[in-house]
Design a protein around this motif. Sequence first.
Motif, PDB file in Angstrom:
ATOM      1  N   TYR A   1      15.298  10.107   1.365  1.00  0.00           N
ATOM      2  CA  TYR A   1      14.327   9.014   1.496  1.00  0.00           C
ATOM      3  C   TYR A   1      12.934   9.512   1.073  1.00  0.00           C
ATOM      4  N   PRO A   2      12.431   9.081  -0.068  1.00  0.00           N
ATOM      5  CA  PRO A   2      11.066   9.445  -0.448  1.00  0.00           C
ATOM      6  C   PRO A   2      10.061   8.383  -0.006  1.00  0.00           C
ATOM      7  N   ALA A   3       8.809   8.786   0.117  1.00  0.00           N
ATOM      8  CA  ALA A   3       7.725   7.863   0.460  1.00  0.00           C
ATOM      9  C   ALA A   3       6.506   8.212  -0.373  1.00  0.00           C
ATOM     10  N   ALA A   4       5.665   7.217  -0.640  1.00  0.00           N
ATOM     11  CA  ALA A   4       4.452   7.464  -1.420  1.00  0.00           C
ATOM     12  C   ALA A   4       3.453   6.342  -1.192  1.00  0.00           C
ATOM     13  N   VAL A   5       2.192   6.672  -1.400  1.00  0.00           N
ATOM     14  CA  VAL A   5       1.134   5.665  -1.444  1.00  0.00           C
ATOM     15  C   VAL A   5       1.116   5.085  -2.856  1.00  0.00           C
ATOM     16  N   LEU A   6       0.887   3.790  -2.955  1.00  0.00           N
ATOM     17  CA  LEU A   6       0.872   3.145  -4.264  1.00  0.00           C
ATOM     18  C   LEU A   6      -0.523   3.199  -4.883  1.00  0.00           C
ATOM     19  N   LYS A   7      -0.555   3.343  -6.179  1.00  0.00           N
ATOM     20  CA  LYS A   7      -1.806   3.562  -6.909  1.00  0.00           C
ATOM     21  C   LYS A   7      -2.795   2.417  -6.738  1.00  0.00           C
ATOM     22  N   ASP A   8      -2.302   1.191  -6.648  1.00  0.00           N
ATOM     23  CA  ASP A   8      -3.193   0.033  -6.584  1.00  0.00           C
ATOM     24  C   ASP A   8      -3.664  -0.307  -5.178  1.00  0.00           C
ATOM     25  N   THR A   9      -3.369   0.544  -4.196  1.00  0.00           N
ATOM     26  CA  THR A   9      -3.818   0.256  -2.844  1.00  0.00           C
ATOM     27  C   THR A   9      -5.338   0.128  -2.791  1.00  0.00           C
ATOM     28  N   LYS A  10      -5.811  -0.785  -1.965  1.00  0.00           N
ATOM     29  CA  LYS A  10      -7.247  -0.942  -1.740  1.00  0.00           C
ATOM     30  C   LYS A  10      -7.678  -0.183  -0.491  1.00  0.00           C
ATOM     31  N   HIS A  11      -6.733   0.495   0.129  1.00  0.00           N
ATOM     32  CA  HIS A  11      -7.011   1.228   1.362  1.00  0.00           C
ATOM     33  C   HIS A  11      -6.438   2.642   1.253  1.00  0.00           C
ATOM     34  N   LEU A  12      -6.871   3.371   0.260  1.00  0.00           N
ATOM     35  CA  LEU A  12      -6.280   4.677  -0.053  1.00  0.00           C
ATOM     36  C   LEU A  12      -6.348   5.634   1.130  1.00  0.00           C
ATOM     37  N   ASP A  13      -7.513   5.736   1.761  1.00  0.00           N
ATOM     38  CA  ASP A  13      -7.663   6.692   2.862  1.00  0.00           C
ATOM     39  C   ASP A  13      -6.762   6.326   4.042  1.00  0.00           C
ATOM     40  N   THR A  14      -6.719   5.040   4.374  1.00  0.00           N
ATOM     41  CA  THR A  14      -5.877   4.610   5.491  1.00  0.00           C
ATOM     42  C   THR A  14      -4.400   4.803   5.165  1.00  0.00           C
ATOM     43  N   ALA A  15      -4.010   4.507   3.929  1.00  0.00           N
ATOM     44  CA  ALA A  15      -2.609   4.664   3.524  1.00  0.00           C
ATOM     45  C   ALA A  15      -2.190   6.129   3.601  1.00  0.00           C
ATOM     46  N   LYS A  16      -3.061   7.024   3.138  1.00  0.00           N
ATOM     47  CA  LYS A  16      -2.758   8.453   3.222  1.00  0.00           C
ATOM     48  C   LYS A  16      -2.658   8.897   4.678  1.00  0.00           C
ATOM     49  N   ASP A  17      -3.532   8.364   5.508  1.00  0.00           N
ATOM     50  CA  ASP A  17      -3.523   8.735   6.919  1.00  0.00           C
ATOM     51  C   ASP A  17      -2.238   8.247   7.593  1.00  0.00           C
ATOM     52  N   PHE A  18      -1.792   7.043   7.237  1.00  0.00           N
ATOM     53  CA  PHE A  18      -0.549   6.531   7.820  1.00  0.00           C
ATOM     54  C   PHE A  18       0.640   7.387   7.393  1.00  0.00           C
ATOM     55  N   LEU A  19       0.678   7.784   6.119  1.00  0.00           N
ATOM     56  CA  LEU A  19       1.783   8.613   5.641  1.00  0.00           C
ATOM     57  C   LEU A  19       1.794   9.954   6.368  1.00  0.00           C
TER      58      LEU A  19
ATOM     59  N   ASP B   1       0.818  -1.213   0.000  1.00  0.00           N
ATOM     60  CA  ASP B   1       0.000   0.000   0.000  1.00  0.00           C
ATOM     61  C   ASP B   1       0.848   1.258   0.000  1.00  0.00           C
ATOM     62  N   LEU B   2       2.043   1.181   0.605  1.00  0.00           N
ATOM     63  CA  LEU B   2       2.961   2.315   0.647  1.00  0.00           C
ATOM     64  C   LEU B   2       4.376   1.828   0.397  1.00  0.00           C
ATOM     65  N   PHE B   3       5.224   2.749  -0.071  1.00  0.00           N
ATOM     66  CA  PHE B   3       6.635   2.437  -0.302  1.00  0.00           C
ATOM     67  C   PHE B   3       7.488   3.535   0.295  1.00  0.00           C
ATOM     68  N   PHE B   4       8.441   3.138   1.138  1.00  0.00           N
ATOM     69  CA  PHE B   4       9.429   4.050   1.703  1.00  0.00           C
ATOM     70  C   PHE B   4      10.786   3.614   1.170  1.00  0.00           C
ATOM     71  N   SER B   5      11.398   4.424   0.333  1.00  0.00           N
ATOM     72  CA  SER B   5      12.650   4.071  -0.323  1.00  0.00           C
ATOM     73  C   SER B   5      13.820   4.797   0.334  1.00  0.00           C
ATOM     74  N   ALA B   6      15.024   4.207   0.187  1.00  0.00           N
ATOM     75  CA  ALA B   6      16.229   4.849   0.700  1.00  0.00           C
ATOM     76  C   ALA B   6      16.921   5.679  -0.368  1.00  0.00           C
ATOM     77  N   ALA B   7      16.308   5.805  -1.533  1.00  0.00           N
ATOM     78  CA  ALA B   7      16.885   6.609  -2.616  1.00  0.00           C
ATOM     79  C   ALA B   7      15.771   7.031  -3.568  1.00  0.00           C
ATOM     80  N   GLN B   8      16.034   8.099  -4.276  1.00  0.00           N
ATOM     81  CA  GLN B   8      15.035   8.603  -5.208  1.00  0.00           C
ATOM     82  C   GLN B   8      14.932   7.739  -6.462  1.00  0.00           C
ATOM     83  N   LYS B   9      16.014   7.062  -6.822  1.00  0.00           N
ATOM     84  CA  LYS B   9      16.056   6.295  -8.066  1.00  0.00           C
ATOM     85  C   LYS B   9      14.901   5.300  -8.162  1.00  0.00           C
ATOM     86  N   GLN B  10      14.696   4.526  -7.113  1.00  0.00           N
ATOM     87  CA  GLN B  10      13.658   3.502  -7.146  1.00  0.00           C
ATOM     88  C   GLN B  10      12.253   4.118  -7.170  1.00  0.00           C
TER      89      GLN B  10
END
Length: 276
Positions: free
Chosen positions: A225-243, A86-95
Motif C-alpha cells: 500500500y503506497p501513499a503520497a501527497v498530490l502535487k495540486d494540493t492547496k494544503h501542502l504543509d497540512t497534507a505532509k503533516d497528516f501523512l 490532497d492525498l492518495f492511499f492506494s491498495a497497489a503500486q500500479k495506480q
Amino acid sequence: MKKIFTLMAVCLLALVSGCGGQQSSAPEPADKGPVELHVSAAASLTDVMNEIGKAYEQEHPDVKVVFNYGSSGALQQAIENGGAADLFFSAAQKQMDALDKQGLLADGTREELLQNEVVLIVPKEGGRGITSFDALTGDAVAHVALGEPKGVPVGQYSEEILTKLGLLDGIRAKAVYGSDVRQVLAWVASGEADAGLVYATDAAVEPSVRVVATAPAGTHKPIIYPAAVLKDTKHLDTAKDFLAFVSNDKNKERFAKYGFEGWIYNLSATAPRQPN
C-alpha cells in the motif's frame, strides 16, 4: 478651474495607486485558517483511516479530514480527471505508479506504508464444503465474488492467484465482480455469493464471514500500500503533516489492530519495487 482639474488628477492618481497596491498584494498562505483535507483512500482502509482521521482532528481542531473511499483504480481516474484530493492511499503500486509517471505526486512524498494478504472467505453460517481454493470449481459453488480486475487491486491479485493455481478458467462462469473489495465482502457476508477473495484485513472486521484459506506464498505479487501527497494540493504543509501522522507509533498500533501484517518504511530504498 485649474485648481479643480489639479484636485481631480491627484484623486485619480491615488485611486490608481490603491488599485495597483491591491493587485500586487501576496496571496494568503494556503494553510492559513480552517483546512478541509481531502483524502482518497482504498476501500480496504476504511475502518482504520476513519479512526486515524478522528484522532488527527482531535489534535488539530482547525483541520477537517474528508475521506473518499473506493477502488484504487477509480480513485486514480478521478485524480487524473481533476477530482479534489490532497492525498492518495492506494491498495497497489500500479495506480500510484501511473500518477507518478504523470507528474501528479508532490515531490518526495511517496511512501510504501503497509502490506496485506488475500484470503478466501465464506459466509459464517455457510460454505461448509469449501475448505480450499480448489473447492471453488465444485458443483456446490454457484457464485464466487471477486474484485473487478481492471480497476480493483484485490481483483487483480485474485486473478493472479487463481491463474497460478490453475483455477481461473474453471470459475469464470461463476464469477461476480464487485466495484471494490467492500462490495465483495458484503456479497459473501449476506450469502449472495458462496465464497469470495478479499484482503485479510477486510475479513477481520466482518463478523458474518470466516476465512477458510490464505493465498499460498508465491501466487501473487507482494500487496503493498503506497501513499503520497498530490502535487495540486492547496494544503501542502497540512497534507505532509497528516501523512507523517499516519506513520507514527500510535497509528502503527491502529493498523496492527485492523490486521495489517507489517509496517514498511522507505521500501524503495531497501528493495526493488515490484512491477504491476
